[in-house]
Write a protein that holds these residues in place. Sequence first.
Motif, PDB file in Angstrom:
ATOM      1  N   THR A  46      84.515   5.875  37.333  1.00 48.62           N
ATOM      2  CA  THR A  46      84.355   4.416  37.397  1.00 48.62           C
ATOM      3  C   THR A  46      82.916   4.018  37.082  1.00 48.62           C
ATOM      4  N   ILE A  47      81.968   4.690  37.712  1.00 43.17           N
ATOM      5  CA  ILE A  47      80.559   4.382  37.455  1.00 43.17           C
ATOM      6  C   ILE A  47      80.191   4.706  36.015  1.00 43.17           C
ATOM      7  N   ALA A  48      80.672   5.852  35.520  1.00 42.71           N
ATOM      8  CA  ALA A  48      80.381   6.242  34.136  1.00 42.71           C
ATOM      9  C   ALA A  48      80.945   5.218  33.151  1.00 42.71           C
ATOM     10  N   GLY A  49      82.164   4.736  33.411  1.00 40.04           N
ATOM     11  CA  GLY A  49      82.763   3.735  32.539  1.00 40.04           C
ATOM     12  C   GLY A  49      81.962   2.445  32.518  1.00 40.04           C
ATOM     13  N   LEU A  50      81.513   1.997  33.697  1.00 31.95           N
ATOM     14  CA  LEU A  50      80.714   0.779  33.776  1.00 31.95           C
ATOM     15  C   LEU A  50      79.375   0.948  33.058  1.00 31.95           C
ATOM     16  N   LEU A  51      78.748   2.094  33.220  1.00 34.42           N
ATOM     17  CA  LEU A  51      77.475   2.355  32.539  1.00 34.42           C
ATOM     18  C   LEU A  51      77.649   2.389  31.019  1.00 34.42           C
ATOM     19  N   ILE A  52      78.766   2.943  30.570  1.00 38.03           N
ATOM     20  CA  ILE A  52      79.042   2.975  29.136  1.00 38.03           C
ATOM     21  C   ILE A  52      79.195   1.554  28.595  1.00 38.03           C
ATOM     22  N   PHE A  53      79.859   0.683  29.347  1.00 37.30           N
ATOM     23  CA  PHE A  53      80.008  -0.703  28.915  1.00 37.30           C
ATOM     24  C   PHE A  53      78.657  -1.410  28.839  1.00 37.30           C
ATOM     25  N   PHE A 184      82.752   4.974  21.827  1.00 37.30           N
ATOM     26  CA  PHE A 184      82.044   4.575  23.028  1.00 37.30           C
ATOM     27  C   PHE A 184      82.894   3.608  23.854  1.00 37.30           C
ATOM     28  N   ILE A 185      83.456   2.591  23.178  1.00 35.42           N
ATOM     29  CA  ILE A 185      84.304   1.611  23.854  1.00 35.42           C
ATOM     30  C   ILE A 185      85.575   2.273  24.365  1.00 35.42           C
ATOM     31  N   ASN A 186      86.173   3.107  23.537  1.00 37.72           N
ATOM     32  CA  ASN A 186      87.393   3.816  23.915  1.00 37.72           C
ATOM     33  C   ASN A 186      87.173   4.658  25.167  1.00 37.72           C
ATOM     34  N   THR A 187      86.083   5.412  25.163  1.00 39.28           N
ATOM     35  CA  THR A 187      85.756   6.251  26.312  1.00 39.28           C
ATOM     36  C   THR A 187      85.499   5.414  27.559  1.00 39.28           C
ATOM     37  N   GLY A 188      84.772   4.309  27.396  1.00 34.55           N
ATOM     38  CA  GLY A 188      84.460   3.447  28.529  1.00 34.55           C
ATOM     39  C   GLY A 188      85.713   2.909  29.203  1.00 34.55           C
ATOM     40  N   PHE A 229      75.182  13.096  32.941  1.00 34.50           N
ATOM     41  CA  PHE A 229      75.191  14.188  31.956  1.00 34.50           C
ATOM     42  C   PHE A 229      76.610  14.578  31.541  1.00 34.50           C
ATOM     43  N   GLY A 230      77.465  14.859  32.538  1.00 34.40           N
ATOM     44  CA  GLY A 230      78.809  15.322  32.210  1.00 34.40           C
ATOM     45  C   GLY A 230      79.693  14.281  31.563  1.00 34.40           C
ATOM     46  N   SER A 231      79.615  13.018  32.026  1.00 36.92           N
ATOM     47  CA  SER A 231      80.525  11.983  31.535  1.00 36.92           C
ATOM     48  C   SER A 231      79.971  11.181  30.365  1.00 36.92           C
ATOM     49  N   ILE A 232      78.670  11.018  30.278  1.00 37.49           N
ATOM     50  CA  ILE A 232      78.104  10.149  29.242  1.00 37.49           C
ATOM     51  C   ILE A 232      77.405  10.956  28.151  1.00 37.49           C
ATOM     52  N   ILE A 233      76.380  11.713  28.517  1.00 37.91           N
ATOM     53  CA  ILE A 233      75.579  12.416  27.509  1.00 37.91           C
ATOM     54  C   ILE A 233      76.392  13.475  26.766  1.00 37.91           C
ATOM     55  N   ALA A 234      77.117  14.318  27.507  1.00 38.97           N
ATOM     56  CA  ALA A 234      77.861  15.398  26.858  1.00 38.97           C
ATOM     57  C   ALA A 234      78.960  14.853  25.959  1.00 38.97           C
TER      58      ALA A 234
END
Length: 308
Positions: A46-53, A184-188, A229-234
Amino acid sequence: MATRSNNLMVILAFLAIYIIWGSTYMLNKIAVAEIAPFLLAGIRFTIAGLLIFVLAKLMGHSLKITKKQLVNTIIAGFLFLTFGNGLAVWALQYVDSSFVALEISAQPLIVLLMMWALQGKKISSMSLIGIALGIAGIFILASQNELVTSEGALIGFFVVLLAMLSWAYGSLFVGKADLPQNYFINTGYQMLVGGLMLFIASFALQEPISAPENWSGKVVFSVVALIIFGSIIAFTSFNFLLTKVSPEKVATNTYINPIVAIILGWYFLDEKITGTTIIAAIVLLTGVFFINSGKTLKLPKKSRRRWV
């Protein structure tokens, strides 16, 4: 100069998918000791998705998607994250991180068999050898006395198999589904909806709530590392590599990740590396090599994902 800079980015991206993704098993193992599994995965995605957005808006990307794309991201988020990742993290309560990583390395075997069963895809001779080796490797892995005698370990083994089935079906689904073109949007969207469904699962299962102020320092580090690192950068590195090098080269993470996980689990978590584990690793990874060499496994780029 531009070429040198691009080559450096490719090297760094490979290091990211090799080391960061290989370390997620250890990080989840550390965190699940203090945080309930579905709650942990829900917090992470959830946090990773919000950060991606947030990052997407800063880069000028539109977050608008169609209703059909939203439905498809919900389905994909459930298959990959809510069910797939949620079960894998749950299993870490009972089995070593290195064991889970090695078992998941057989994922291409599950995908290939599902393509054959559901899509009627022909299996090449190379892939048939890989299937035989993959099944043998899983059998060797599951035959260890530690797994049979340890409480809950056998259940953990089969739960990871269920997670792999979910990931495999998810891979076939996204290969044909109408999803946002921007990765990026798809992943988010997938991470956000998958994370919210994980929270619902956590509530339904009445998992204990662990407040961040009660987490130990190593658990805080693990959760932050999993998110950033695991959810966004990688994952960003993964998609970057798909645009710069051949998919076969990117797929080499399938071989490296379990090795990294085994080494980290042994060094930081005192997980034992038995002779049987080493034999299973050699057989399994050789099987994966043969399967990845078969042309029938080459899925569309957007379906080449891993969600650990």
